[in-house]
Design a protein around this motif. Structure first.
Motif, PDB file in Angstrom:
ATOM      1  N   LEU A  31       0.851  -1.178   0.052  1.00 13.79           N
ATOM      2  CA  LEU A  31      -0.099  -0.018  -0.020  1.00 13.79           C
ATOM      3  C   LEU A  31       0.848   1.253   0.135  1.00 13.79           C
ATOM      4  CD1 LEU A  31      -2.589  -0.853   2.578  1.00 13.79           C
ATOM      5  CD2 LEU A  31      -3.044  -0.958   0.161  1.00 13.79           C
ATOM      6  N   LEU A  32       1.403   1.570  -1.226  1.00 11.43           N
ATOM      7  CA  LEU A  32       2.207   2.798  -1.224  1.00 11.43           C
ATOM      8  C   LEU A  32       1.212   4.173  -1.095  1.00 11.43           C
ATOM      9  CD1 LEU A  32       4.171   1.716  -4.455  1.00 11.43           C
ATOM     10  CD2 LEU A  32       4.916   1.696  -2.140  1.00 11.43           C
ATOM     11  N   ALA A  33       1.813   5.157  -0.429  1.00  7.58           N
ATOM     12  CA  ALA A  33       1.267   6.480  -0.484  1.00  7.58           C
ATOM     13  C   ALA A  33       1.086   6.967  -1.856  1.00  7.58           C
ATOM     14  CB  ALA A  33       2.008   7.297   0.536  1.00  7.58           C
ATOM     15  N   THR A  34       0.218   7.806  -1.907  1.00 10.66           N
ATOM     16  CA  THR A  34      -0.116   8.730  -3.354  1.00 10.66           C
ATOM     17  C   THR A  34      -0.168  10.169  -2.944  1.00 10.66           C
ATOM     18  OG1 THR A  34      -2.420   8.469  -2.535  1.00 10.66           O
ATOM     19  CG2 THR A  34      -1.603   6.860  -4.225  1.00 10.66           C
ATOM     20  N   LEU A  35       0.046  10.605  -4.318  1.00  5.29           N
ATOM     21  CA  LEU A  35       0.134  12.107  -4.454  1.00  5.29           C
ATOM     22  C   LEU A  35      -0.903  12.934  -4.184  1.00  5.29           C
ATOM     23  CD1 LEU A  35       1.669  13.425  -7.689  1.00  5.29           C
ATOM     24  CD2 LEU A  35       1.529  14.651  -5.422  1.00  5.29           C
ATOM     25  N   PRO A  36      -0.600  14.172  -3.334  1.00  4.58           N
ATOM     26  CA  PRO A  36      -2.029  14.974  -3.135  1.00  4.58           C
ATOM     27  C   PRO A  36      -2.320  15.677  -4.368  1.00  4.58           C
ATOM     28  CG  PRO A  36       0.032  15.660  -1.592  1.00  4.58           C
ATOM     29  CD  PRO A  36       0.456  14.550  -2.666  1.00  4.58           C
ATOM     30  N   ASP A  60       5.550  12.023  -6.184  1.00  8.15           N
ATOM     31  CA  ASP A  60       5.150  11.707  -7.333  1.00  8.15           C
ATOM     32  C   ASP A  60       3.958  10.844  -7.386  1.00  8.15           C
ATOM     33  OD1 ASP A  60       4.952  10.271  -9.698  1.00  8.15           O
ATOM     34  OD2 ASP A  60       7.120   9.225  -9.660  1.00  8.15           O
ATOM     35  N   SER A  61       3.083  11.725  -8.086  1.00  4.43           N
ATOM     36  CA  SER A  61       1.739  11.191  -8.076  1.00  4.43           C
ATOM     37  C   SER A  61       1.268   9.845  -8.585  1.00  4.43           C
ATOM     38  CB  SER A  61       0.616  12.171  -8.709  1.00  4.43           C
ATOM     39  OG  SER A  61       1.078  12.041 -10.151  1.00  4.43           O
ATOM     40  N   ARG A  62       2.435   9.372  -9.261  1.00  4.02           N
ATOM     41  CA  ARG A  62       2.185   7.669  -9.990  1.00  4.02           C
ATOM     42  C   ARG A  62       2.404   6.845  -8.891  1.00  4.02           C
ATOM     43  NH1 ARG A  62       6.778   9.224 -14.234  1.00  4.02           N
ATOM     44  NH2 ARG A  62       7.622   9.929 -12.631  1.00  4.02           N
ATOM     45  N   SER A  63       3.074   7.007  -7.697  1.00  6.64           N
ATOM     46  CA  SER A  63       3.236   6.138  -6.760  1.00  6.64           C
ATOM     47  C   SER A  63       2.822   6.400  -5.308  1.00  6.64           C
ATOM     48  CB  SER A  63       4.910   5.755  -6.690  1.00  6.64           C
ATOM     49  OG  SER A  63       5.615   6.886  -6.400  1.00  6.64           O
TER      50      SER A  63
END
Length: 406
Positions: free
Chosen positions: A6-11, A45-48
């Motif tokens: 569960l990777l964090a995501t971009l705001p 990075d919004s991709r990850s």
């Protein structure tokens, strides 16, 4: 299997302050500053990474609303306001969403499914995954699902393209016997006859459940329960296929050449159509290796190869490329300057002697050497090279596909 982290995501933050000369509240002003800090620290990075937060005014004061799958970011947001002496209500939802009721795993159920940067058909294409790909589901919203691909790429897909599972259902699916499609294009039929109704198209690399054989036919099932038949010659036992993967440089190049003529499509990652990084990703996948998605991500994996003589001295000769080996990824874009960061915009696979294969308009072979007839006019934008082979499962964001199906 390699755990779907569960990777964090971009705001994608919305600043609710003022406009048209209205007075900005101290809360809104603080939010603008804090959001930039949170993005830099927790979601570069919004991709990850995912951290979608906004500040809203309620009858009881200000509240932080949105979603994240990074607990540290949720805590940090609230603390940052407290440190400024501002009280806000924490209404940030942790992902995966509780509304999923435990169905936080998924498997793609179409030959190729399209992911987009947001939950609407007009949004930019982000990537694709093929049938049988395991996914981590984060949330559903208005017919769209935000999910994580095995390499950690986060984007949105139409909800009907995924079969949703609990942990127990997913583990059972992973353990089930499977086959993989080994021909470029094939048709799954309702009965063991090419005259019967089509169930689905399938393409090279699709993974289906093995339901036994019937004469010259292989019975298969898709994760959503649809069953059908494929000619036995179009598939191979998945575990035998895994064991047969031998990702040598020659095998990588042989696979890449089978894509020649396939059209370029932004976001494409299958034999139907590929973008530049999707072509590299697909080529390596079919040899048992999972790469990160985009060229600007791939260039930071593996071993960095010194091509400075070519890049900095402008000596466009085979001797200047002596450090490169077959199968290396070569990256194009613009070099870093004191004013600007390096920018990677294109990638290809090196064949040797200044020759490489890439997807530009279509998959084709070009040369980096100006005197060659097939010289690529973008060669002077070559800025970086990376060696993938020898770095699988070495902590460099390159994984064996075996890790996905343990």
């Amino acid at each position: 299997m390699r755990k779907l982290i569960l990777l964090a995501t971009l705001p994608i933050v919305a600043f609710y302050g003022c406009c048209g000369g209205e007075k900005v509240s101290k809360e809104a002003a603080a939010f603008e500053t804090i959001s930039k800090e949170m993005k830099t620290q927790y979601a570069p990075d919004s991709r990850s990474r995912t951290l979608d937060v906004k500040l809203v005014e309620t009858a009881n004061g200000y509240a932080l609303k949105g979603v994240t799958n990074q607990p540290e970011a949720k805590v940090a947001y609230v603390k940052a306001f407290e440190d400024k002496g501002i009280k806000v209500l924490d209404s940030i939802e942790m992902l995966p969403s509780a509304a999923l009721e435990g169905k936080i795993y998924g498997v793609s159920n179409q030959s190729v499914i399209n992911f987009r940067t947001s939950g609407k058909y007009s949004a930019e294409s982000a990537t694709q995954v093929m049938m049988g790909t395991p996914l981590q589901v984060l949330e559903k919203k208005g017919g769209w699902t935000r999910a994580i691909t095995p390499e950690g790429y986060i984007s949105w897909v139409s909800s009907g393209s995924i079969t949703y599972m609990t942990k127990e259902e997913f583990d059972a699916y992973q353990a089930a016997k499977k086959v993989i499609v080994t021909t470029k294009y094939a048709t799954m039929y309702e009965a063991p006859s090419a005259n019967s109704q089509m169930v689905s198209d399938v393409v090279w690399g699709n993974i289906l459940l093995d339901k036994g054989t019937q004469g010259a036919w292989q019975k298969v099932a898709i994760s959503d329960g649809r069953e059908g038949y494929l000619p036995k010659g179009d598939v191979m036992d998945f575990n035998k296929w895994l064991d047969s993967r031998n990702p040598t440089a020659d095998n990588i190049i042989a696979t890449a050449k089978q894509f020649i003529g396939v059209p370029y499509m932004w976001g494409g990652t299958s034999i139907k159509a590929v973008d530049c990084s999707g072509f590299c990703k697909s080529t390596y996948f079919l040899n048992g290796i999972v790469l990160v998605r985009d060229a600007s991500q791939q260039c930071h994996t593996g071993d960095n190869i010194d091509i400075s003589k070519y890049v900095n001295d402008g000596e466009y000769t085979k001797e200047a490329l002596a450090n490169l080996k077959k199968g290396d990824l070569i990256f194009f874009g613009s070099k870093a300057t004191p004013e600007k960061k390096e920018r990677i915009t294109h990638v290809g696979i090196y064949i040797g002697d200044g020759i490489f294969i890439h997807s530009a308009t279509k998959v084709r072979i070009n040369s980096l050497i100006p005197t060659d007839a097939n010289y690529y006019d973008g060669s002077k934008r070559l800025v970086r090279a990376s060696r993938i082979l020898g770095n699988v499962d070495a902590g460099k964001d390159i994984w064996s596909i075996k890790e996905l199906y343990k």
